[in-house]
Design an enzyme around this catalytic site. Structure first.
Site, mmCIF file in Angstrom:
data_model
loop_
_atom_site.group_PDB
_atom_site.id
_atom_site.type_symbol
_atom_site.label_atom_id
_atom_site.label_comp_id
_atom_site.label_asym_id
_atom_site.label_seq_id
_atom_site.Cartn_x
_atom_site.Cartn_y
_atom_site.Cartn_z
ATOM 1 N N ASP A 67 0.859 -1.184 0.000
ATOM 2 C CA ASP A 67 0.000 0.000 0.000
ATOM 3 C C ASP A 67 0.892 1.231 0.000
ATOM 4 O OD1 ASP A 67 -2.167 1.606 -0.070
ATOM 5 O OD2 ASP A 67 -2.975 1.026 1.876
ATOM 6 N N ALA A 68 1.269 1.636 -1.204
ATOM 7 C CA ALA A 68 2.286 2.679 -1.385
ATOM 8 C C ALA A 68 1.697 3.950 -1.970
ATOM 9 C CB ALA A 68 3.379 2.151 -2.311
ATOM 10 N N LYS A 69 0.603 3.819 -2.702
ATOM 11 C CA LYS A 69 -0.058 4.972 -3.343
ATOM 12 C C LYS A 69 0.948 5.859 -4.060
ATOM 13 C CE LYS A 69 -4.083 4.895 -0.266
ATOM 14 N NZ LYS A 69 -3.669 3.901 0.731
ATOM 15 N N ARG A 70 1.878 5.235 -4.782
ATOM 16 C CA ARG A 70 2.883 5.993 -5.512
ATOM 17 C C ARG A 70 2.298 6.562 -6.801
ATOM 18 N NH1 ARG A 70 4.900 5.370 -0.925
ATOM 19 N NH2 ARG A 70 6.951 4.434 -0.631
ATOM 20 N N THR A 77 -0.615 -0.278 -4.697
ATOM 21 C CA THR A 77 -1.629 0.750 -4.915
ATOM 22 C C THR A 77 -0.971 1.947 -5.591
ATOM 23 O OG1 THR A 77 -1.295 1.570 -2.653
ATOM 24 C CG2 THR A 77 -3.111 0.032 -3.007
#
Lengths: 246, 246
Positions: free
Chosen positions: A49-52, A86
């Protein structure tokens, strides 16, 4: 790792939140790598869950960080070896493409933020566009166009993060993204309920991936049993509810 | 670090791209911490180019990672100690708030992505809204509302990342965000030119922060001198150009 051991048998994936590791500096990154390895040893999928999200060259580097595959003068850097990540779509298609390409090479997947579960998501995701529809519907279109369905599952390799706190969105999301797996955060601590998620499971059980973190990790606070037992019981309860829908 | 030593005297800040370190795993994070410490030793500001964005609890953890200040049972975790961080606004105001609060506590700042420099930025940042204007103009309004101007500089502690590849946007950006410092990527390798940036410097020289990475790091490829000398010469050339505008 105790949590993975306790709740893992009732789950299909773990979703480590990279922020919680990064704030510990490099020892945190060591712990993250160990957690990912442990989860994979337990047969669990790992969703970083990095939302890069960044411009193409940096996006390439980020996908190397989560999936692996970077050759250096000192040997190959293995990366995290995650099964999915993510991804924040704000920078557009050329920022999304390296993640999708990296995921395909690694036999992994990408979950793009289509509409998150927090109250502030209304600020931008929900704005009405001049051409009709909301921003999140435009993003859903990009997600549907970017994915390629797998030959057996029929599910695409580009999925969508669909906040479960506004279940009214889910039917429209499934319409716009018929083949995308949905990652559904917001269950439990954030107020969402599994019973409202039926549209996510329209393509079958694997079409929806219910994400619950705090409600599992903190289950012992309201249960009359040991933390490990409480976590597993809560994970099993959520699984039963979800599979009853699929 | 050789690059920081060579070009540093002609710069006010370094902007490490976290992706390039993360892809090396925990040794990369060690290198990042060393690079940040070295830059600060040289008197340079450090802008962590992280483009983070997440729901409130995770945003809090991310700001602890870049600014510091986390107490743990094993002592305080120092964090990166950056002077500023780049921030992705897609998740809305409640995701932005922990970064702004953390920056204030640390005497630091936040640069919110208002309109990036890549071609794909047009996909979402430039969409027309039903209420008029483009998505990036709505984001610019959030940035202006979130910042507090400093007593001496008059510049706000919440700035904006404004891609320098579409200079036509800059005058409107300055109108919408009169006090925000602008971080201006896209100069050099991405095609932007310093000569087009005048509106960014309207509040004074410190109003615009020209970001050039590849054009400085790779200057030796087209120069008839050693890499360090070429990097410094290119940084000095860009500085002279920018200050002639301010």
């Amino acid at each position: 790792m105790a949590l993975v051991a306790a709740a893992g048998p009732a789950c299909v994936a773990v979703k480590p939140q990279l922020a919680c590791f990064e704030r510990l500096g490099f020892p945190g990154w060591v712990a993250l790598e160990a957690t990912v390895a442990h989860a994979r040893d337990q047969g669990l999928l790992v969703i970083a869950d990095a939302k890069r999200g960044d411009i193409a060259g940096s996006a390439l580097a980020y996908q190397q960080a989560v999936f692996g595959g970077l050759e250096t003068p000192h040997g190959a850097s293995p990366g995290l070896g995650a099964d999915a990540v993510t991804q924040n779509p704000l920078l557009g298609r050329d920022a999304l493409a390296p993640f999708v390409a990296g995921a395909r090479t690694a036999g992994a997947g990408v979950f793009v933020l289509v509409r998150t579960s927090n109250p502030g998501a209304a600020d931008l995701f929900d704005v009405e566009l001049a051409t009709g529809g909301k921003l999140w519907e435009l993003i859903a279109g990009l997600v549907a166009a970017a994915g390629t369905p797998g030959p057996i599952s029929g599910l695409a390799d580009v999925g969508a993060v669909c906040g479960a706190t506004v279940p009214a969105h889910l039917a429209r999301m499934r319409e716009l993204m018929p083949c995308a797996p949905f990652l559904l955060p917001g269950i439990g601590a954030q107020g969402g309920a599994v019973a409202d998620l039926a549209p996510a499971f329209a393509p079958g059980r694997a079409g929806g991936l219910v994400s619950a973190s705090r409600s599992i990790a903190n289950a012992h606070e309201t249960a009359a049993c040991a933390p490990a037992e409480a976590a597993r019981a809560e994970a099993e309860r959520l699984r039963e509810q979800a599979w009853a829908l699929g």
